[in-house]
Design an enzyme around this catalytic site. Structure first.
Site, PDB file in Angstrom:
ATOM      1  N   HIS A   1       1.317  -1.368  -0.039  1.00 29.18           N
ATOM      2  CA  HIS A   1       0.060   0.313   0.066  1.00 29.18           C
ATOM      3  C   HIS A   1       1.206   1.133   0.219  1.00 29.18           C
ATOM      4  O   HIS A   1       0.691   2.157  -0.542  1.00 29.18           O
ATOM      5  CB  HIS A   1      -0.773   0.188   0.802  1.00 29.18           C
ATOM      6  CG  HIS A   1      -1.577   1.363   1.320  1.00 29.18           C
ATOM      7  ND1 HIS A   1      -2.514   2.069   1.020  1.00 29.18           N
ATOM      8  CD2 HIS A   1      -1.541   2.203   2.977  1.00 29.18           C
ATOM      9  CE1 HIS A   1      -2.774   3.130   1.118  1.00 29.18           C
ATOM     10  NE2 HIS A   1      -2.006   3.537   1.735  1.00 29.18           N
TER      11      HIS A   1
ATOM     12  N   ASP B   1       7.647  22.634 -25.679  1.00 29.07           N
ATOM     13  CA  ASP B   1       6.980  21.508 -24.708  1.00 29.07           C
ATOM     14  C   ASP B   1       8.261  20.709 -24.252  1.00 29.07           C
ATOM     15  O   ASP B   1       8.530  22.038 -23.713  1.00 29.07           O
ATOM     16  CB  ASP B   1       7.621  20.271 -26.272  1.00 29.07           C
ATOM     17  CG  ASP B   1       6.665  18.670 -25.804  1.00 29.07           C
ATOM     18  OD1 ASP B   1       7.313  17.965 -24.529  1.00 29.07           O
ATOM     19  OD2 ASP B   1       6.462  18.114 -26.745  1.00 29.07           O
TER      20      ASP B   1
ATOM     21  N   TRP C   1       7.530  -0.744   3.803  1.00 28.77           N
ATOM     22  CA  TRP C   1       8.485   0.341   2.480  1.00 28.77           C
ATOM     23  C   TRP C   1       9.614   0.426   2.646  1.00 28.77           C
ATOM     24  O   TRP C   1      10.327   1.495   2.421  1.00 28.77           O
ATOM     25  CB  TRP C   1       6.587   1.375   1.706  1.00 28.77           C
ATOM     26  CG  TRP C   1       7.563   2.743   2.839  1.00 28.77           C
ATOM     27  CD1 TRP C   1       6.827   2.749   4.044  1.00 28.77           C
ATOM     28  CD2 TRP C   1       7.760   3.847   2.157  1.00 28.77           C
ATOM     29  NE1 TRP C   1       7.170   4.388   4.630  1.00 28.77           N
ATOM     30  CE2 TRP C   1       7.459   4.560   3.449  1.00 28.77           C
ATOM     31  CE3 TRP C   1       8.178   4.097   1.420  1.00 28.77           C
ATOM     32  CZ2 TRP C   1       8.041   5.896   3.519  1.00 28.77           C
ATOM     33  CZ3 TRP C   1       8.560   5.262   1.439  1.00 28.77           C
ATOM     34  CH2 TRP C   1       9.766   6.512   2.466  1.00 28.77           C
TER      35      TRP C   1
ATOM     36  N   SER D   1      12.688   6.676 -14.072  1.00 28.75           N
ATOM     37  CA  SER D   1      11.532   6.711 -14.040  1.00 28.75           C
ATOM     38  C   SER D   1      11.826   8.330 -13.300  1.00 28.75           C
ATOM     39  O   SER D   1      11.300   8.979 -14.108  1.00 28.75           O
ATOM     40  CB  SER D   1      10.493   6.022 -13.935  1.00 28.75           C
ATOM     41  OG  SER D   1       9.084   6.925 -13.780  1.00 28.75           O
ATOM     42  N   SER D   2      11.783   8.217 -11.719  1.00 30.53           N
ATOM     43  CA  SER D   2      11.722   9.647 -11.514  1.00 30.53           C
ATOM     44  C   SER D   2      12.703  10.918 -11.230  1.00 30.53           C
ATOM     45  O   SER D   2      12.537  11.734 -11.808  1.00 30.53           O
ATOM     46  CB  SER D   2      10.996   9.665  -9.857  1.00 30.53           C
ATOM     47  OG  SER D   2      11.022   8.935  -9.435  1.00 30.53           O
TER      48      SER D   2
ATOM     49  N   HIS E   1      13.601  11.723   4.076  1.00 26.24           N
ATOM     50  CA  HIS E   1      13.013  12.964   4.583  1.00 26.24           C
ATOM     51  C   HIS E   1      12.994  13.410   3.295  1.00 26.24           C
ATOM     52  O   HIS E   1      11.542  14.419   3.341  1.00 26.24           O
ATOM     53  CB  HIS E   1      13.353  13.415   5.434  1.00 26.24           C
ATOM     54  CG  HIS E   1      12.294  14.236   5.904  1.00 26.24           C
ATOM     55  ND1 HIS E   1      11.667  13.449   7.277  1.00 26.24           N
ATOM     56  CD2 HIS E   1      12.515  15.828   6.537  1.00 26.24           C
ATOM     57  CE1 HIS E   1      11.285  14.620   7.273  1.00 26.24           C
ATOM     58  NE2 HIS E   1      11.219  15.618   6.504  1.00 26.24           N
TER      59      HIS E   1
ATOM     60  N   GLU F   1      11.904  12.958   0.789  1.00 34.03           N
ATOM     61  CA  GLU F   1      11.319  12.363  -0.170  1.00 34.03           C
ATOM     62  C   GLU F   1       9.740  12.983  -0.394  1.00 34.03           C
ATOM     63  O   GLU F   1       9.115  13.204  -0.268  1.00 34.03           O
ATOM     64  CB  GLU F   1      11.250  11.065  -0.221  1.00 34.03           C
ATOM     65  CG  GLU F   1      10.034  10.476  -0.436  1.00 34.03           C
ATOM     66  CD  GLU F   1       9.766  10.089  -1.914  1.00 34.03           C
ATOM     67  OE1 GLU F   1      10.155  10.303  -2.965  1.00 34.03           O
ATOM     68  OE2 GLU F   1       8.895   9.928  -2.601  1.00 34.03           O
TER      69      GLU F   1
ATOM     70  N   TYR G   1       8.815  15.164   1.110  1.00 32.93           N
ATOM     71  CA  TYR G   1       8.825  16.939   0.652  1.00 32.93           C
ATOM     72  C   TYR G   1       8.624  16.850  -0.698  1.00 32.93           C
ATOM     73  O   TYR G   1       8.177  17.704  -1.317  1.00 32.93           O
ATOM     74  CB  TYR G   1      10.082  17.964   0.634  1.00 32.93           C
ATOM     75  CG  TYR G   1       9.986  18.112   2.675  1.00 32.93           C
ATOM     76  CD1 TYR G   1       8.693  18.681   3.063  1.00 32.93           C
ATOM     77  CD2 TYR G   1      10.944  17.735   3.387  1.00 32.93           C
ATOM     78  CE1 TYR G   1       9.157  18.988   4.821  1.00 32.93           C
ATOM     79  CE2 TYR G   1      10.760  17.928   4.624  1.00 32.93           C
ATOM     80  CZ  TYR G   1       9.607  18.856   5.572  1.00 32.93           C
ATOM     81  OH  TYR G   1       9.420  18.411   6.880  1.00 32.93           O
TER      82      TYR G   1
ATOM     83  N   SER H   1      -1.308  27.172  -4.331  1.00 31.94           N
ATOM     84  CA  SER H   1      -0.374  28.853  -4.056  1.00 31.94           C
ATOM     85  C   SER H   1      -1.739  28.886  -5.329  1.00 31.94           C
ATOM     86  O   SER H   1      -1.395  30.237  -5.872  1.00 31.94           O
ATOM     87  CB  SER H   1       1.034  28.774  -4.368  1.00 31.94           C
ATOM     88  OG  SER H   1       0.861  29.160  -3.308  1.00 31.94           O
TER      89      SER H   1
ATOM     90  N   HIS I   1      15.834  12.468  12.471  1.00 32.64           N
ATOM     91  CA  HIS I   1      13.958  12.435  13.350  1.00 32.64           C
ATOM     92  C   HIS I   1      12.680  10.948  13.463  1.00 32.64           C
ATOM     93  O   HIS I   1      11.928  10.955  14.002  1.00 32.64           O
ATOM     94  CB  HIS I   1      13.377  13.227  13.300  1.00 32.64           C
ATOM     95  CG  HIS I   1      13.043  14.140  12.216  1.00 32.64           C
ATOM     96  ND1 HIS I   1      12.905  14.870  11.339  1.00 32.64           N
ATOM     97  CD2 HIS I   1      11.828  13.184  11.453  1.00 32.64           C
ATOM     98  CE1 HIS I   1      11.733  14.836  10.643  1.00 32.64           C
ATOM     99  NE2 HIS I   1      11.172  13.980   9.990  1.00 32.64           N
ATOM    100  N   HIS I   2      13.307  10.486  12.347  1.00 33.23           N
ATOM    101  CA  HIS I   2      12.336   9.114  11.918  1.00 33.23           C
ATOM    102  C   HIS I   2      13.507   7.782  12.694  1.00 33.23           C
ATOM    103  O   HIS I   2      12.684   6.726  13.277  1.00 33.23           O
ATOM    104  CB  HIS I   2      12.957   9.026  10.313  1.00 33.23           C
ATOM    105  CG  HIS I   2      12.138   9.599   9.484  1.00 33.23           C
ATOM    106  ND1 HIS I   2      10.670   9.512   9.764  1.00 33.23           N
ATOM    107  CD2 HIS I   2      12.996  10.492   8.897  1.00 33.23           C
ATOM    108  CE1 HIS I   2      10.387  10.775   8.759  1.00 33.23           C
ATOM    109  NE2 HIS I   2      11.785  11.185   8.381  1.00 33.23           N
TER     110      HIS I   2
ATOM    111  N   THR J   1       6.863  26.505   6.931  1.00 35.49           N
ATOM    112  CA  THR J   1       5.507  25.675   6.760  1.00 35.49           C
ATOM    113  C   THR J   1       4.860  26.910   7.125  1.00 35.49           C
ATOM    114  O   THR J   1       3.811  27.116   6.643  1.00 35.49           O
ATOM    115  CB  THR J   1       5.893  24.989   7.226  1.00 35.49           C
ATOM    116  OG1 THR J   1       6.646  24.072   7.443  1.00 35.49           O
ATOM    117  CG2 THR J   1       4.517  23.814   6.552  1.00 35.49           C
TER     118      THR J   1
ATOM    119  N   LYS K   1       4.149  29.578   4.469  1.00 35.14           N
ATOM    120  CA  LYS K   1       3.436  29.207   3.714  1.00 35.14           C
ATOM    121  C   LYS K   1       1.867  29.426   4.257  1.00 35.14           C
ATOM    122  O   LYS K   1       1.027  29.869   3.357  1.00 35.14           O
ATOM    123  CB  LYS K   1       3.720  27.610   3.624  1.00 35.14           C
ATOM    124  CG  LYS K   1       4.661  28.211   2.344  1.00 35.14           C
ATOM    125  CD  LYS K   1       5.351  26.772   1.651  1.00 35.14           C
ATOM    126  CE  LYS K   1       5.879  26.447   0.559  1.00 35.14           C
ATOM    127  NZ  LYS K   1       5.708  27.140  -0.527  1.00 35.14           N
TER     128      LYS K   1
ATOM    129  N   ARG L   1       1.767   0.811  15.094  1.00 36.61           N
ATOM    130  CA  ARG L   1       1.368   0.575  14.220  1.00 36.61           C
ATOM    131  C   ARG L   1       1.751  -0.746  13.350  1.00 36.61           C
ATOM    132  O   ARG L   1       2.224  -1.284  13.592  1.00 36.61           O
ATOM    133  CB  ARG L   1       2.099   1.804  12.611  1.00 36.61           C
ATOM    134  CG  ARG L   1       3.346   1.482  13.433  1.00 36.61           C
ATOM    135  CD  ARG L   1       3.801   2.838  12.422  1.00 36.61           C
ATOM    136  NE  ARG L   1       3.948   2.399  10.885  1.00 36.61           N
ATOM    137  CZ  ARG L   1       4.866   3.539  10.192  1.00 36.61           C
ATOM    138  NH1 ARG L   1       5.856   4.534  10.557  1.00 36.61           N
ATOM    139  NH2 ARG L   1       5.125   3.608   8.906  1.00 36.61           N
TER     140      ARG L   1
END
Lengths: 523, 180, 268
Positions: free
Chosen positions: A75, A104, A140, A167-168, A251, A253, A255, A266, A300-301, A326, A329, A448
């Protein structure tokens, strides 16, 4: 077909399936990305519903715990790499060339490749569900040594991740090159729409961290099959090392998953407030500082792995700092709305929903940054609630807002506002019903990634499961609405929205297959 | 076509960044080990012999506890235990203790003990002068072996650390025996 | 509007479900039974309230704007889009608030890292999927695993009140004494977590981690493995029993006599 590929500016293109396989047109590729994300959204959603069914009541009812773990793992992988990232890349493909006034994407043939790798990567990933030993079930995050216990699926998982990364990265290179080189004369960097800005920064993040993930999973692969011991204590390695590498990728990622949504919101808020975006420059700087900070907060993870005191304190402070840009924003968006003349069409509703619920997710993120308290929150449903708040009513709502916002432009038809609003209200109610109770079970002590739980968590889990099914079915409205809008409807004007500004609204709806072959004049 | 060249040049630069980041991910391993050695980040004490400097000169009057524990990954086959649980030591002085290993099987067991220190900040202050963990050990069937360990605590150890635990995990050598 | 509607709906649904079984207290983190766990609870509440206040202000302004500044009321939009002083203000104010939160958090953290003067040392080893406890410097060592019967898990029997949080052997410790835990793992990562003690640390194969606690009140406290460790990750609970010192001494002496005859049993 080659003649068409060679001559991108030719107006004829093969029809049927070959059009889509050989296309190098940014609009076609954008559409492909968006449909791919849509399909994956339902596949990943189905997996979420398997999880929520099993957790509807205590006790094991439907699936084996191992399969349950596969579901949580898959998932996450599907939703992150298969939904949010492709959807944003799709939006980027469609909108960035138009927004900067270019004809293009910079590298159209590579663009075709970067999309067509994805279906292969995901067939590979999803095929592991049918393999001996089951699909990957180590989360994951792929923490060793557990992820090394994966069966036959392991090399497929790793290569699937390599391909997704490839790809990315290709997509990101293309986007950077487009933004840097394809802008119409007069479109200076500080005149670009914020969506383009956020994507530019996101693309740099992607280029910087996806290779790190590729390196990390390659080390896992050699640890499993070639006898290295990067992460094996017996051979002088350290399992925690993987976590450092992973979150050095992970991390930034997160963002990558959220910055483009800032751009979308925006764009939408000023349109429907009929008032220019407040603090454009500070938005750009805030995005850049968030991106910078994302590189120095990864641990922090990992507050519970037993880092020295100094490490814990440093990562706590650095993480708390992220709240500042943040916050800027959010304050800017609210101030943009202030004294505007607002209307509340579906894109605006989703954007407002985004601001409120993303901020709730931001608050719980701030709470998680407090290291001593994190010892209680870490790896509980509180964390699950936190990141789903920033990802579902955060990123996903932003993607939906973008779809509603630009759908009339893409198709030339207006969508049904009644259906759109129904979709919004159902989604908002059910998404909160799903994820808000997770804060409570998390604080009460539910970890979890467990298939079964003790009785004190039963009530809220039941509510969350009901919410999840409601949210899932509400998305069918979205699918129906999109198909309906593509097929027909009231014709949209070029401007579409009264307050809309930007180059995309100067084109016809739908825009010509090749737009801005002669660069537009920028005021 | 000028534009095309420009695009390709940009792409090349970005691909270069990409490759460097891929290499960087591998460079993180030695970097991490260096940082760990300097800071004792993960409690992994160096598996190398320390030079004995004039430790006897500066024996501090501070006392602290050093504890020894062990973990064996195949408890059925090999019993691997410290001979004493705790020692009161003064920083700067050299002490010795032994771990005792008994091979309960009928065949040789080859493997290595991997040290870990808690609190991990203390790792870099624990100097091992002679240790069985420096090399791979072979245990013959049925034999009881005494494994000596000579160590000293650096007097620079921060005052707030009063107890240090040294743990040895015994890993049987599989196909990884040639590493390290 | 959306939020208010949701909130009302929420509270209504919560209370209906709630009155039946769990109390309102279950909505929040436990205060726990150690000085530090209470400090953690205090930090949690502090930051929660700060977030609530900020949220009320920001969302308040937003919903006010949504209510008042809508086109249907015939307003003309303003055109301002910059204000250096305002932007400066809302960069600095959050910064100051953050420092206000970081200071007490750091203080608590420093206390949590003080393991000196521990009197009892216990080594905890995580296995797939049970825990081993060794009272260091004694002969007492045992495994502790889930004791909930399969029939309850597979819904054949009614679940008892401690469903999935009961084990065959409790970890018995004395109150008011500093206990130091050394954590390691035999296979994959695990995490030893007891919410009432505010203790959570990863168990890492090949490495040891430490944490310490002084329990103030006798009682039985339940926790779980908090790091995904495979198929039965959800089925390796922790039960820790805090007793008066005398009782603990007796228990230890008895446990020593029994010797851990079960040591070999599970290690297969």
């Amino acid at each position: 077909m080659s003649s068409v590929v060679k001559d991108e500016h030719h107006d004829e293109h093969p029809s049927g399936i070959m059009r889509w396989i050989t296309t190098t047109n940014h609009k076609d590729i954008g559409t492909l990305y968006l449909w791919f994300a849509m399909i994956m959204f339902f596949i990943g959603g189905l997996m979420a519903l398997v999880i929520r069914s099993e957790l509807f009541q205590p006790g094991l009812q439907f699936v084996d715990p191992q399969f349950f773990n596969s579901m949580t793992t898959m998932h996450a992988l599907v939703m992150i790499f298969g939904v949010v990232m492709p959807a944003f890349t799709g939006l980027a493909n469609w909108m960035i060339p138009i927004m900067v006034g270019g004809p293009d994407m910079a590298l159209p043939r590579m663009n075709n490749w970067s999309f067509w790798i994805m279906p292969f990567a995901f067939s590979m990933l999803l095929s592991t569900l049918f393999m001996d030993g089951g699909a990957p079930a180590g989360g994951w995050t792929l923490y060793p040594p557990l992820s090394l216990q994966t069966g036959d699926a392991f090399p497929f998982l790793i290569f699937a991740i390599h391909f997704m990364g490839l790809s990315s990265i290709m997509g990101a290179i293309n986007i950077v090159a487009t933004i840097l080189n394809m802008r119409a004369p007069g479109m200076t960097l500080m005149k670009m729409p914020l969506f383009v800005w956020t994507w530019l920064i996101t693309a740099f993040l992607l280029i910087a961290v996806m290779p790190v993930l590729a390196g990390g999973v390659t080390m896992l692969l050699t640890d499993k099959f070639f006898g290295t011991s990067f992460f094996n204590a017996a051979g002088g390695g350290d399992p925690v090392m993987f976590q450092h590498i992973f979150w050095f990728f992970g991390h930034p990622e997160v963002y990558i998953l959220i910055l483009p949504s800032f751009g979308v919101v925006s764009a939408i808020i000023p349109t429907f407030a009929r008032k220019p975006l407040f603090g454009y420059a500070s938005m750009v700087y805030a995005t850049a500082s968030i991106a910078f900070l994302s590189f120095i907060v990864w641990a922090h993870h990992m507050f519970t792995v037993g880092m020295p005191l100094a490490g814990e304190v440093f990562f706590m402070f650095a993480t708390m700092l992220i709240a500042v840009p943040t916050g800027v924003k959010v304050f800017n968006w609210v101030t943009t709305m202030w004294k505007g003349a607002m209307t509340f069409e579906t894109p605006m509703l989703f954007a407002i929903g985004f601001i409120v619920m993303f901020t709730i997710g931001g608050f719980s993120g701030l709470m998680l940054a407090i290291t001593p308290a994190d010892f209680q929150y870490h790896d509980t449903y509180f964390v699950v609630a936190h990141f789903h708040y920033v990802l579902v009513p955060g990123s996903i709502f932003a993607i939906m807002a973008a779809c509603y916002y630009w759908l009339p432009k893409w198709t030339g038809n207006m969508y049904s506002e009644t259906l759109g609003k129904t979709h919004f209200w159902l989604s908002t109610i059910f998404v909160n019903l799903t994820f808000f109770p997770m804060h409570f079970v998390g604080l009460a002590g539910m970890p979890r990634r467990i298939p079964d739980y003790s009785l004190q968590f039963a009530d809220y889990n039941m509510i969350a499961s009901i919410g999840a099914f409601g949210f899932g079915f509400a998305q069918l409205i979205f699918l129906y609405l999109i198909i309906k809008t593509i097929k027909g409807g009231t014709k949209a004007t070029d401007q579409v929205w009264e307050g809309a500004e930007g180059l995309e609204w100067t084109l016809s709806s739908p825009p010509p297959y090749h737009s801005f072959n002669t660069p537009p004049v920028i005021k | 076509m000028k534009e095309k060249k420009l695009n390709i040049r940009t792409a090349k630069k970005l691909i270069f960044i990409c490759f460097s980041m891929f290499l960087f991910s591998f460079a993180l391993i030695p970097l991490y080990n260096i940082i760990c050695d300097v800071t004792g980040l993960n409690g992994n004490t160096s598996n190398l012999k320390e030079k004995v400097e004039a430790y006897t000169e500066t024996i501090s009057t501070e006392k602290l506890n050093v504890q020894f524990i062990s973990h064996q990954y195949n408890g059925e086959k090999l019993v691997f235990k410290p001979s004493e649980f705790e020692m009161v030591v003064s920083p700067g002085k050299v002490y010795s203790t032994v771990y005792i290993a008994t091979n309960k099987t009928n065949s040789n067991i080859v493997g290595q003990a991997v040290p870990s220190v808690s609190p991990n900040e203390a790792a870099k202050y624990l100097k091992k002068i002679e240790c069985f963990c420096f090399e791979e050990q072979t245990f013959e069937p049925g034999k009881v072996v005494q494994l000596p360990l000579y160590f000293a605590i650096d007097e620079k150890l921060p005052n707030r650390i009063k107890t240090i635990t040294l743990s040895y995990s015994f890993f049987e050598a599989l196909n990884v025996s040639k590493k390290d | 509007m959306s939020l208010i509607k949701n909130l009302i709906f929420f509270i209504a649904s919560m209370s209906v479900f709630n009155i039946a079984q769990a109390g309102w207290l279950d909505l929040n983190m436990t205060e726990g039974v150690t000085d530090l766990s209470q400090e953690v609870f205090g930090l949690h509440m502090l930051i929660l309230w700060i977030c609530v206040v900020i949220g009320v202000i920001v969302f308040g302004a937003m919903f006010w704007s949504i209510a008042m500044h809508r086109k249907s009321r015939g307003v003309t939009p303003a055109t301002f889009h910059e204000s250096t002083s305002l932007e400066f203000l809302w960069t600095i104010v959050p910064f100051v608030i953050l420092i206000g939160m970081a200071v007490p958090a750091t203080k608590t953290l420093i206390k949590m890292y003080d393991h000196s003067d521990s009197e009892i040392h216990i080594k905890i080893t995580g296995y797939q999927w049970l825990w081993q406890y060794e009272y260091l410097n004694t002969n007492v060592s045992f495994y502790s695993k889930l004791s909930t019967p399969y029939n309850e898990i597979y819904n054949k029997d009614t679940k008892n009140i401690n469903y999935l949080q009961e084990v065959d052997k409790h970890l018995v410790v004395p109150v008011n004494k500093k206990i130091r835990f050394l954590l390691t793992s035999n296979d994959v990562l695990h995490a030893w977590w007891v919410p009432d003690l505010a203790l959570k640390r990863d168990a890492i194969p090949g490495y040891i981690n430490e944490m310490s606690v002084v329990i103030n009140e006798p009682g039985i406290y339940r926790g779980r493995c908090a790091e995904l460790c495979g198929r039965h990750h959800g089925f390796m609970p922790i039960v820790i029993e805090a007793v008066e010192e005398k009782e603990y001494e007796e228990w230890l002496a008895n446990a020593d006599k029994v010797k851990s005859s079960d040591v070999a049993k599970i290690n297969k």
